[in-house]
Design a protein around this motif. Structure first.
Motif, PDB file in Angstrom:
ATOM      1  N   LYS A  17       0.835  -1.194   0.000  1.00 31.29           N
ATOM      2  CA  LYS A  17       0.000   0.000   0.000  1.00 31.29           C
ATOM      3  C   LYS A  17       0.871   1.245   0.000  1.00 31.29           C
ATOM      4  N   ASN A  18       0.704   2.066  -1.044  1.00 26.61           N
ATOM      5  CA  ASN A  18       1.297   3.405  -1.100  1.00 26.61           C
ATOM      6  C   ASN A  18       2.798   3.389  -0.830  1.00 26.61           C
ATOM      7  N   VAL A  28      11.994   7.187  -6.645  1.00 22.66           N
ATOM      8  CA  VAL A  28      12.289   6.031  -7.492  1.00 22.66           C
ATOM      9  C   VAL A  28      11.092   5.091  -7.527  1.00 22.66           C
ATOM     10  N   VAL A  29      10.429   4.948  -6.390  1.00 21.28           N
ATOM     11  CA  VAL A  29       9.141   4.253  -6.297  1.00 21.28           C
ATOM     12  C   VAL A  29       8.165   5.251  -5.702  1.00 21.28           C
ATOM     13  N   ASN A  30       7.035   5.460  -6.376  1.00 27.50           N
ATOM     14  CA  ASN A  30       6.162   6.577  -6.024  1.00 27.50           C
ATOM     15  C   ASN A  30       4.728   6.118  -5.824  1.00 27.50           C
ATOM     16  N   GLY A 221       8.482   5.213 -11.743  1.00 27.73           N
ATOM     17  CA  GLY A 221       8.215   4.926 -10.342  1.00 27.73           C
ATOM     18  C   GLY A 221       6.766   4.690  -9.975  1.00 27.73           C
ATOM     19  N   GLN A 222       5.864   4.769 -10.942  1.00 33.42           N
ATOM     20  CA  GLN A 222       4.443   4.612 -10.658  1.00 33.42           C
ATOM     21  C   GLN A 222       3.837   3.503 -11.507  1.00 33.42           C
TER      22      GLN A 222
END
Length: 371
Positions: A17-18, A28-30, A221-222
């Protein structure tokens, strides 16, 4: 008579989650969220550098998120403040370099992470060696094996402790193309039998389509689109998503009265304001070709619209289809068409192209180059 009970969706084996990870102020991860059920294979698909491998490392616990939560069977294993150590997460890892122990033989490699009695450990190792066709290599060392055999040993070693979740980072990229399809199919069969939830990272759309129950398409990242392979391919979120799975042709036009005029006739653009530029996207395999009849092409149809003339620049046979490139009369642009089997018209041949309306995608115009 009692009302039927609604279907109860099982608890996800893996849920994130999120999830976010920042390096030097860059995401980098969003805000990534996804779920994977037991026995399900989800492919995290995207170009190199989009955050796929970092997402895997966060789930495995070898890197730590700045925001977000990871759950296994509904139990929180990390949320940024508290974390379960990697070895206690019941998560198996398999990477493209296999990372086999060179000083251990095949049986010892497979049994490395297995706990329990000596008899139980031996039984588990033998069962996996037999299942993977490796019994005759039990006493061999990694350097004595082919790439495909090393891959099977790495898979057996990852599965030996019976992990609830398997994380796989480009596991087939080092294999010869001739071996890859067979090894992928064999791996998928074993993973399904074991019932683990699988999250597979790949940058190859063909691999994702071949293996996945669900694809999560990632960019910058998304996750920009998620769903069954058929839906992600046939209803792309945008032009870049369509281009990631195959070559595309793009025709740009302007909307007037919910219609866009082009050399191929009008295209519907419902709900798009007048004056908006749009990109009409069509894959090469969905272009129809007809012969030139003394400067005239076929008559327009509701399904295929108005034909437009192009001149062949080159044609190549690709093995199971032919790729033909045209220079279009109306604007000098190049369009590509793929034709099943052998179709190799000579350069300079005039032909007429038509676009199937039911195979087109209409997106707001973007100057971004398709990835």
């Amino acid at each position: 008579m009692p009302e039927p009970r609604p279907d109860i969706r099982p608890e996800p084996r893996l849920q994130i989650k999120n999830l976010s990870r920042f390096y030097e102020g860059r995401a980098v991860v969003n805000d990534v969220s996804l779920t994977v059920q037991p026995g399900q294979v989800t492919c995290l698909l995207g170009p190199s550098g989009c955050g796929k491998s970092t997402t895997l490392r966060l789930i495995a616990g070898v890197d730590h998120q700045d925001q977000g939560e990871v759950y296994v069977d509904g139990q929180l294993i990390c949320d940024g403040a508290s974390t379960v150590p990697p070895e206690a997460r019941s998560i198996g890892l398999m990477f493209q370099d296999f990372a086999l122990f060179p000083h251990l033989n095949v049986a010892q490699n497979v049994g490395f992470g297995v706990s329990g009695s000596k008899a139980d450990k031996r039984q588990r190792v033998l069962a996996l060696l037999k299942r993977m066709g490796l019994m005759h290599h039990a006493k061999d060392y990694p350097h004595q094996l082919s790439g495909g055999e090393q891959q099977r040993v790495a898979l057996a070693r990852s599965l030996a402790p019976r992990p609830k979740i398997m994380l796989m980072d480009e596991p087939f990229s080092g294999l010869d193309n001739r071996l890859r399809d067979g090894i992928r199919d064999e791996t998928l069969e074993v993973l399904k039998e074991e019932g683990a939830a699988v999250l597979l990272v790949t940058h190859e759309p063909e691999e994702a389509m071949r293996m996945a129950d669900e694809i999560a398409l990632m960019r910058d990242g998304q996750i920009i689109q998620q769903g069954a392979p058929y839906n992600v391919y046939n209803a792309p979120a945008d032009k870049q998503a369509a281009a990631f799975f195959s070559d595309i042709n793009v025709i740009t036009g302007t909307v007037h009265g919910a219609l866009t005029d082009t050399a191929f006739g009008q295209f519907l653009a419902p709900g798009v304001p007048d004056g908006t530029k749009v990109d009409i996207v069509i894959r090469p395999q969905h272009i129809k070709i007809d012969f030139d009849r003394h400067g005239r092409g076929p008559n327009p149809t509701p399904q295929d619209g108005t034909p437009a003339r192009g001149v062949v620049e080159r044609a190549r046979f690709m093995g199971n289809e032919s790729l033909v490139e045209f220079r279009m009369d109306f604007d000098g642009s190049v369009m590509k068409a793929t034709i099943p089997s052998v179709f190799l018209p000579k350069a300079g041949t005039a032909l007429w192209l038509m676009i199937r309306r039911d195979r087109c995608f209409v997106f707001n115009h973007s100057k971004t180059r398709p990835a």
